[in-house]
Design a protein around this motif. Structure first.
Motif, PDB file in Angstrom:
ATOM      1  N   LEU A   1     -16.021  -0.082  11.834  1.00  0.00           N
ATOM      2  CA  LEU A   1     -15.734   1.111  11.047  1.00  0.00           C
ATOM      3  C   LEU A   1     -14.231   1.347  10.917  1.00  0.00           C
ATOM      4  O   LEU A   1     -13.758   1.812   9.879  1.00  0.00           O
ATOM      5  CB  LEU A   1     -16.405   2.331  11.671  1.00  0.00           C
ATOM      6  N   PHE A   2     -13.495   1.029  11.967  1.00  0.00           N
ATOM      7  CA  PHE A   2     -12.047   1.206  11.926  1.00  0.00           C
ATOM      8  C   PHE A   2     -11.415   0.380  10.807  1.00  0.00           C
ATOM      9  O   PHE A   2     -10.478   0.811  10.150  1.00  0.00           O
ATOM     10  CB  PHE A   2     -11.437   0.820  13.282  1.00  0.00           C
ATOM     11  N   PHE A   3     -11.940  -0.817  10.598  1.00  0.00           N
ATOM     12  CA  PHE A   3     -11.371  -1.689   9.575  1.00  0.00           C
ATOM     13  C   PHE A   3     -12.028  -1.513   8.203  1.00  0.00           C
ATOM     14  O   PHE A   3     -11.386  -1.746   7.182  1.00  0.00           O
ATOM     15  CB  PHE A   3     -11.474  -3.153  10.003  1.00  0.00           C
ATOM     16  N   LEU A   4     -13.298  -1.111   8.152  1.00  0.00           N
ATOM     17  CA  LEU A   4     -14.001  -1.047   6.874  1.00  0.00           C
ATOM     18  C   LEU A   4     -13.912   0.303   6.163  1.00  0.00           C
ATOM     19  O   LEU A   4     -13.927   0.342   4.929  1.00  0.00           O
ATOM     20  CB  LEU A   4     -15.473  -1.406   7.071  1.00  0.00           C
ATOM     21  N   LEU A   5     -13.836   1.395   6.904  1.00  0.00           N
ATOM     22  CA  LEU A   5     -13.805   2.702   6.251  1.00  0.00           C
ATOM     23  C   LEU A   5     -12.613   2.885   5.314  1.00  0.00           C
ATOM     24  O   LEU A   5     -12.784   3.413   4.217  1.00  0.00           O
ATOM     25  CB  LEU A   5     -13.842   3.820   7.293  1.00  0.00           C
ATOM     26  N   PRO A   6     -11.403   2.457   5.675  1.00  0.00           N
ATOM     27  CA  PRO A   6     -10.287   2.616   4.730  1.00  0.00           C
ATOM     28  C   PRO A   6     -10.464   1.808   3.442  1.00  0.00           C
ATOM     29  O   PRO A   6      -9.929   2.190   2.402  1.00  0.00           O
ATOM     30  CB  PRO A   6      -9.068   2.124   5.512  1.00  0.00           C
ATOM     31  N   LEU A   7     -11.235   0.735   3.482  1.00  0.00           N
ATOM     32  CA  LEU A   7     -11.467  -0.045   2.268  1.00  0.00           C
ATOM     33  C   LEU A   7     -12.270   0.737   1.238  1.00  0.00           C
ATOM     34  O   LEU A   7     -12.145   0.493   0.029  1.00  0.00           O
ATOM     35  CB  LEU A   7     -12.199  -1.352   2.604  1.00  0.00           C
ATOM     36  N   PHE A   8     -13.107   1.667   1.711  1.00  0.00           N
ATOM     37  CA  PHE A   8     -13.919   2.475   0.815  1.00  0.00           C
ATOM     38  C   PHE A   8     -13.313   3.851   0.567  1.00  0.00           C
ATOM     39  O   PHE A   8     -13.947   4.711  -0.033  1.00  0.00           O
ATOM     40  CB  PHE A   8     -15.332   2.623   1.376  1.00  0.00           C
ATOM     41  N   GLY A   9     -12.116   4.076   1.040  1.00  0.00           N
ATOM     42  CA  GLY A   9     -11.428   5.338   0.807  1.00  0.00           C
ATOM     43  C   GLY A   9     -11.876   6.476   1.700  1.00  0.00           C
ATOM     44  O   GLY A   9     -11.620   7.632   1.392  1.00  0.00           O
ATOM     45  N   VAL A  10     -12.545   6.173   2.792  1.00  0.00           N
ATOM     46  CA  VAL A  10     -13.020   7.198   3.721  1.00  0.00           C
ATOM     47  C   VAL A  10     -12.041   7.266   4.893  1.00  0.00           C
ATOM     48  O   VAL A  10     -11.560   6.244   5.376  1.00  0.00           O
ATOM     49  CB  VAL A  10     -14.442   6.857   4.230  1.00  0.00           C
TER      50      VAL A  10
ATOM     51  N   TRP B   1     -14.325   9.804  10.904  1.00  0.00           N
ATOM     52  CA  TRP B   1     -15.764   9.634  11.105  1.00  0.00           C
ATOM     53  C   TRP B   1     -16.079   8.670  12.232  1.00  0.00           C
ATOM     54  O   TRP B   1     -17.196   8.652  12.749  1.00  0.00           O
ATOM     55  CB  TRP B   1     -16.426   9.165   9.819  1.00  0.00           C
ATOM     56  N   ILE B   2     -15.113   7.866  12.638  1.00  0.00           N
ATOM     57  CA  ILE B   2     -15.335   6.913  13.726  1.00  0.00           C
ATOM     58  C   ILE B   2     -15.617   7.657  15.029  1.00  0.00           C
ATOM     59  O   ILE B   2     -16.476   7.256  15.814  1.00  0.00           O
ATOM     60  CB  ILE B   2     -14.125   5.970  13.876  1.00  0.00           C
ATOM     61  N   VAL B   3     -14.898   8.742  15.258  1.00  0.00           N
ATOM     62  CA  VAL B   3     -15.096   9.526  16.482  1.00  0.00           C
ATOM     63  C   VAL B   3     -16.518  10.079  16.529  1.00  0.00           C
ATOM     64  O   VAL B   3     -17.177  10.029  17.568  1.00  0.00           O
ATOM     65  CB  VAL B   3     -14.053  10.659  16.563  1.00  0.00           C
ATOM     66  N   LEU B   4     -16.999  10.575  15.403  1.00  0.00           N
ATOM     67  CA  LEU B   4     -18.375  11.082  15.343  1.00  0.00           C
ATOM     68  C   LEU B   4     -19.384   9.971  15.627  1.00  0.00           C
ATOM     69  O   LEU B   4     -20.347  10.166  16.374  1.00  0.00           O
ATOM     70  CB  LEU B   4     -18.644  11.709  13.977  1.00  0.00           C
TER      71      LEU B   4
END
Length: 100
Positions: free
Chosen positions: A29-38, A42-45
């Motif tokens: 999630l740390f590497f993929l979420l910024p690719l989708f603009g998020v 949300w990683i902490v959750l």
């Protein structure tokens, strides 16, 4: 199942699998979420939500070893302490296995 997890108690094995999913999922999630603009908030959750079953299984493993399940259950709610408690309980499990 051979390997490191094969010698652990059932509850410790389940907690180890959940902690492994938590670490790998958090990194993905740390590497993929910024690719989708998020945002990465949300990683902490995700990590704290996935850590709840791990804390439950660590509490069950502590009860099985004759330790205080409330202490290990609530102490395992923070993810870093859950990893520390897992290492503590797995070391105690190995010591009990070698003594038997």
């Amino acid at each position: 199942m051979t390997g490191i997890l094969a010698n652990l108690e059932t509850n410790l094995r389940k907690a180890a699998c959940i902690l492994l999913v938590e670490i790998i999922g958090g990194l993905l999630l740390f590497f993929l979420l910024p690719l989708f603009g998020v945002e990465r908030d949300w990683i902490v959750l995700f990590i704290w939500t996935v850590n709840l079953p791990a804390a439950w299984f660590l509490a069950l493993a502590a009860r099985q070893q004759g330790r205080n399940p409330w202490f290990y259950g609530f102490g395992s709610l923070p993810p870093l302490l859950a990893l520390f408690n897992f290492l503590t309980l797995s070391a105690a499990s190995r010591m009990q296995g070698n003594a038997a």
